[in-house]
Design a protein around this motif. Structure first.
Motif, PDB file in Angstrom:
ATOM      1  N   ARG A  32       0.825  -1.218   0.000  1.00 51.27           N
ATOM      2  CA  ARG A  32       0.000   0.000   0.000  1.00 51.27           C
ATOM      3  C   ARG A  32       0.857   1.265   0.000  1.00 51.27           C
ATOM      4  O   ARG A  32       0.502   2.262  -0.622  1.00 51.27           O
ATOM      5  CB  ARG A  32      -0.935  -0.022   1.214  1.00 51.27           C
ATOM      6  CG  ARG A  32      -1.903   1.102   1.230  1.00 51.27           C
ATOM      7  CD  ARG A  32      -2.950   0.924   0.140  1.00 51.27           C
ATOM      8  NE  ARG A  32      -3.804   2.087   0.154  1.00 51.27           N
ATOM      9  CZ  ARG A  32      -4.208   2.739  -0.924  1.00 51.27           C
ATOM     10  NH1 ARG A  32      -3.882   2.316  -2.112  1.00 51.27           N
ATOM     11  NH2 ARG A  32      -4.979   3.793  -0.817  1.00 51.27           N
ATOM     12  N   LEU A  33       1.990   1.203   0.707  1.00 54.23           N
ATOM     13  CA  LEU A  33       2.901   2.352   0.747  1.00 54.23           C
ATOM     14  C   LEU A  33       3.806   2.414  -0.483  1.00 54.23           C
ATOM     15  O   LEU A  33       4.642   3.306  -0.578  1.00 54.23           O
ATOM     16  CB  LEU A  33       3.762   2.298   2.017  1.00 54.23           C
ATOM     17  CG  LEU A  33       3.037   2.509   3.336  1.00 54.23           C
ATOM     18  CD1 LEU A  33       3.986   2.283   4.505  1.00 54.23           C
ATOM     19  CD2 LEU A  33       2.439   3.908   3.402  1.00 54.23           C
ATOM     20  N   ARG A 169       1.947   3.909   8.021  1.00 57.40           N
ATOM     21  CA  ARG A 169       0.863   4.002   7.044  1.00 57.40           C
ATOM     22  C   ARG A 169      -0.056   5.177   7.358  1.00 57.40           C
ATOM     23  O   ARG A 169      -0.460   5.923   6.469  1.00 57.40           O
ATOM     24  CB  ARG A 169       0.064   2.684   7.053  1.00 57.40           C
ATOM     25  CG  ARG A 169      -1.207   2.704   6.249  1.00 57.40           C
ATOM     26  CD  ARG A 169      -0.948   2.809   4.763  1.00 57.40           C
ATOM     27  NE  ARG A 169      -2.192   2.776   4.035  1.00 57.40           N
ATOM     28  CZ  ARG A 169      -2.792   3.843   3.506  1.00 57.40           C
ATOM     29  NH1 ARG A 169      -2.252   5.032   3.618  1.00 57.40           N
ATOM     30  NH2 ARG A 169      -3.924   3.721   2.837  1.00 57.40           N
ATOM     31  N   ALA A 170      -0.377   5.372   8.630  1.00 53.80           N
ATOM     32  CA  ALA A 170      -1.231   6.497   9.028  1.00 53.80           C
ATOM     33  C   ALA A 170      -0.533   7.826   8.760  1.00 53.80           C
ATOM     34  O   ALA A 170      -1.163   8.776   8.271  1.00 53.80           O
ATOM     35  CB  ALA A 170      -1.605   6.383  10.498  1.00 53.80           C
ATOM     36  N   GLN A 172       1.683   8.425   6.482  1.00 58.44           N
ATOM     37  CA  GLN A 172       1.673   8.629   5.032  1.00 58.44           C
ATOM     38  C   GLN A 172       0.307   9.126   4.575  1.00 58.44           C
ATOM     39  O   GLN A 172       0.209  10.010   3.739  1.00 58.44           O
ATOM     40  CB  GLN A 172       2.053   7.324   4.321  1.00 58.44           C
ATOM     41  CG  GLN A 172       2.185   7.438   2.821  1.00 58.44           C
ATOM     42  CD  GLN A 172       0.916   7.081   2.068  1.00 58.44           C
ATOM     43  OE1 GLN A 172      -0.030   6.516   2.607  1.00 58.44           O
ATOM     44  NE2 GLN A 172       0.882   7.449   0.809  1.00 58.44           N
ATOM     45  N   ALA A 173      -0.755   8.582   5.145  1.00 57.42           N
ATOM     46  CA  ALA A 173      -2.103   9.010   4.779  1.00 57.42           C
ATOM     47  C   ALA A 173      -2.350  10.462   5.183  1.00 57.42           C
ATOM     48  O   ALA A 173      -2.953  11.223   4.431  1.00 57.42           O
ATOM     49  CB  ALA A 173      -3.138   8.092   5.429  1.00 57.42           C
ATOM     50  N   ALA A 176      -0.445  12.663   2.772  1.00 58.90           N
ATOM     51  CA  ALA A 176      -1.120  12.701   1.474  1.00 58.90           C
ATOM     52  C   ALA A 176      -2.363  13.582   1.521  1.00 58.90           C
ATOM     53  O   ALA A 176      -2.665  14.285   0.555  1.00 58.90           O
ATOM     54  CB  ALA A 176      -1.492  11.286   1.036  1.00 58.90           C
ATOM     55  N   SER A 177      -3.079  13.581   2.649  1.00 60.83           N
ATOM     56  CA  SER A 177      -4.291  14.396   2.751  1.00 60.83           C
ATOM     57  C   SER A 177      -3.974  15.884   2.848  1.00 60.83           C
ATOM     58  O   SER A 177      -4.816  16.709   2.527  1.00 60.83           O
ATOM     59  CB  SER A 177      -5.135  13.957   3.950  1.00 60.83           C
ATOM     60  OG  SER A 177      -4.499  14.319   5.158  1.00 60.83           O
TER      61      SER A 177
END
Length: 192
Positions: A32-33, A169-170, A172-173, A176-177
């Motif tokens: 996912r990353l 992962r969080a 990175q999210a 990205a937001s």
């Protein structure tokens, strides 16, 4: 096969499942990353995730089979599929059944991915993230090795690595937001 052999097989496959499914979760997050593992192209990480998922599922099948075939505690095939109906440790065994049922949904939809479409597959695939901690709690609650030093350290190591990967992962999210559309296009172009 003796009951003692089945008991050892059940314990061993449970510990192996913990390790394998932990690595599967880590690889899923890496995919996912868009992380490349050293020595592998990006598609190699995806292929490793898929292959290890199937291997882990095979060990899970052995784990469940050993538990059902071993007549010592009387776990039936129904107990392995329907949560919380077992006379033996209904909560802890039921959590294992819930984790297994969630994993079955992920497996079936992954096999039918091309027919279901990416959006449906992805929505169901999120259940894998729920299956892992439920299975972990199952093992802590019902596992006969749960209180041993080696199993405690193995569990702590698995939880620490998955927690760290989820945090990455969080993060990175969140990053990205916060990106502007132009920065997002630039970042996506860099990954191609």
């Amino acid at each position: 096969m003796t009951s003692e052999t089945l008991w050892y097989a059940n314990r061993a496959t449970g510990a192996v499942c913990l390790v394998l499914f932990t690595v599967v979760v880590l690889l899923g997050i890496a995919v996912r990353l868009r992380t490349r593992l050293p020595g592998l192209p990006r598609f190699g990480t995806v292929a490793l995730h898929r292959s290890l998922s199937l291997s882990a599922t095979g060990f899970l099948a052995l784990h469940i089979t050993a538990a059902v075939v071993d007549g010592y505690v009387g776990i039936s095939p129904v107990d392995a599929l329907v949560p919380f109906v077992s006379a033996y440790q209904p909560l802890w065994l039921g959590l294992g059944t819930v984790a297994f049922d969630l994993l079955l949904a992920v497996l079936v939809t992954s096999l039918l991915r091309d027919r279901l479409g990416r959006r449906t597959w992805r929505a169901v695939h999120w259940l894998a993230y729920l299956s892992w901690p439920v299975a972990l709690i199952h093992g802590i609650g019902i596992g006969t090795d749960a209180g041993t030093d080696w199993m405690t350290w193995l569990t702590v190591a698995c939880v620490a690595t998955v927690t760290t990967a989820f945090a990455l992962r969080a993060a990175q999210a969140v990053r990205a937001s916060r990106q502007t559309p132009a920065a997002l296009l630039h970042t996506q172009g860099a990954h191609r």
